[in-house]
Design a protein around this motif. Sequence first.
Motif, PDB file in Angstrom:
ATOM      1  N   LEU A  55      44.285  43.118  60.492  1.00  0.00           N
ATOM      2  CA  LEU A  55      44.571  44.033  61.397  1.00  0.00           C
ATOM      3  C   LEU A  55      45.596  43.533  62.653  1.00  0.00           C
ATOM      4  O   LEU A  55      46.376  44.321  62.868  1.00  0.00           O
ATOM      5  CB  LEU A  55      43.206  44.285  62.340  1.00  0.00           C
ATOM      6  N   ASP A  56      45.375  42.292  62.915  1.00  0.00           N
ATOM      7  CA  ASP A  56      46.637  41.790  63.788  1.00  0.00           C
ATOM      8  C   ASP A  56      48.074  41.816  63.318  1.00  0.00           C
ATOM      9  O   ASP A  56      48.893  42.049  63.806  1.00  0.00           O
ATOM     10  CB  ASP A  56      46.335  40.247  64.183  1.00  0.00           C
ATOM     11  N   GLU A  59      49.290  45.406  63.689  1.00  0.00           N
ATOM     12  CA  GLU A  59      49.634  45.482  65.116  1.00  0.00           C
ATOM     13  C   GLU A  59      51.004  44.734  65.281  1.00  0.00           C
ATOM     14  O   GLU A  59      51.727  45.277  66.208  1.00  0.00           O
ATOM     15  CB  GLU A  59      48.578  44.961  66.019  1.00  0.00           C
ATOM     16  N   LEU A  60      51.224  43.642  64.764  1.00  0.00           N
ATOM     17  CA  LEU A  60      52.494  43.063  65.000  1.00  0.00           C
ATOM     18  C   LEU A  60      53.524  43.808  64.535  1.00  0.00           C
ATOM     19  O   LEU A  60      54.633  43.942  64.883  1.00  0.00           O
ATOM     20  CB  LEU A  60      52.496  41.410  64.592  1.00  0.00           C
ATOM     21  N   ASP A  61      53.383  44.401  63.346  1.00  0.00           N
ATOM     22  CA  ASP A  61      54.416  44.963  62.416  1.00  0.00           C
ATOM     23  C   ASP A  61      54.794  46.368  63.451  1.00  0.00           C
ATOM     24  O   ASP A  61      55.962  46.756  63.618  1.00  0.00           O
ATOM     25  CB  ASP A  61      54.118  45.353  61.124  1.00  0.00           C
ATOM     26  N   SER A  62      53.748  47.182  63.958  1.00  0.00           N
ATOM     27  CA  SER A  62      54.018  48.121  64.703  1.00  0.00           C
ATOM     28  C   SER A  62      54.624  47.861  65.977  1.00  0.00           C
ATOM     29  O   SER A  62      55.592  48.537  66.407  1.00  0.00           O
ATOM     30  CB  SER A  62      52.658  48.721  65.061  1.00  0.00           C
ATOM     31  N   THR A  63      54.418  46.912  66.674  1.00  0.00           N
ATOM     32  CA  THR A  63      55.103  46.343  67.847  1.00  0.00           C
ATOM     33  C   THR A  63      56.510  45.922  67.463  1.00  0.00           C
ATOM     34  O   THR A  63      57.402  46.466  68.595  1.00  0.00           O
ATOM     35  CB  THR A  63      54.425  45.043  68.369  1.00  0.00           C
ATOM     36  N   GLY A 112      54.456  40.377  60.767  1.00  0.00           N
ATOM     37  CA  GLY A 112      53.185  40.313  61.017  1.00  0.00           C
ATOM     38  C   GLY A 112      52.682  39.288  60.286  1.00  0.00           C
ATOM     39  O   GLY A 112      51.824  38.368  60.521  1.00  0.00           O
TER      40      GLY A 112
END
Length: 353
Positions: A55-56, A59-63, A112
Motif C-alpha cells: 500500500l505504501d 501511495e508513493l506512486d500517487s504522490t 514506489g
Amino acid sequence: MGCVQVGECLTAPSWYFPRKAMDLESEDKQTKADGGSGSDLGVDPQMPVLRINQLDAFELDSTLEQLVWTQFSQCFQHCRPGLLTPVEPELRALLQLLLWRFTLYSNSATVGQSLLGLRYHSMLSSSPHHYRPLSRRQKLALALLSVGPRWLRERSHSLLLCLGLGSSAGVPPATGSAGTLQQGLRRSLAFISGVAQLAGLINFLVFLRKGSHPMLAERIVGTRAVFSQPNTGRDVTYQYMNRELLWHGFAEFLIFLLPLINTSKVKAAVYSFMFSREGRDEEGAREGPGLWKECGLCGEWPTMPHTVGCQHVFCYYCIKSHAIADAYLTCPKCGAPAGQPVPVKLEVEMSAS
C-alpha cells in the motif's frame, strides 16, 4: 573407476544434457529480454510481502504523479488561465504513460516499489520458486488497466456529447428513440461503473485476507509484488515501536496543550519574577508620566498612548488587540491586572540644537 565416473558426471559439459541445457539457455534469454538479470535468480517469490509495504508503494506512486503534474502545470502559470483545462485528462494520461515507460517497463517495478525494495513477479512462470519478470504483454496490459479507466471516467461526459448521446446545459433532453438510447447508455455506464467498484472492493477485501494483489489490475494481468533482493524482510523491533509510540503520544499531548498556554501571562510572570514589582513601580513613579517614551508591548514610541492602571504606557492598538485576545490581560512589564485603556498625555521635550 566409480570415483572417476562420478567426477566425469559432475564436470560433464552441457552437451551431455542437451535438452536441459537448451531449456536453461532459453529461460535465461527470456529473462534478459524481459528486463531481468542473473541476480534475480536468488529472489524467492514465495516470500510474503507485508501489506503495508504494497500500500505504501501505491501511495508513493500517487504522490510522484501529483508532483510531476504540479511541476508541469507550473510551466504554464504565466499563460492564459484555464489553458490546460480542456486537455487535462489527456495530459495526465500522457505523464502516467511516460512514468510507466521509464519505470515499470524498464525494470518491472514502479518508483514506489523500487524505494521499498519491491518489484513485480509474473505468476505465469512455470517454476514458482524462481523469479520471472513481467512480459511485454503484461506490462502493456497493466498500463492500459491503470491509465485507461481513469481517463474514461474523466472523459465519459465529453465522449457522450461527441457521439450525440449526452445532454448539455441549456439543451433539452432528446425524446423518442434517441432519448431511450441515451437513458439506456447512461444506465449501462452506471451499471458497469458500479460493477467495477464492487469488484475493486471485493479484491481489496481478498487482499486484506491473503496479502497479495491490492489492485484488481494486478489480479487480472497475473502479477504480484515480491522482494527485489533475497531475504529482505521488514524487521521492526519492539524498541523501535515503543519509541515511535512514545514520541507520537508526546506529540499529541503537546498539540493539545500548547493552545491552552497563555504566552502573555507566562511572559509577565517571568518578567515579574526577575524584576520585582516594587522596583518597577518606583522606577515608573520616579520617571513620571511626562517621560514615558516607550510602549510596553512593541517597544516603540507610543502611538495614541494609553495606560491600563499601572505606571506603564502602551500604544492604543497594541493594548486593545491584546485585551481583545485575552480577557484576563496583565501588564507585561509589572504583571498588574490590566483595566480599561485610558488615554494619557505625553509631554515632549524639545532640546535646543
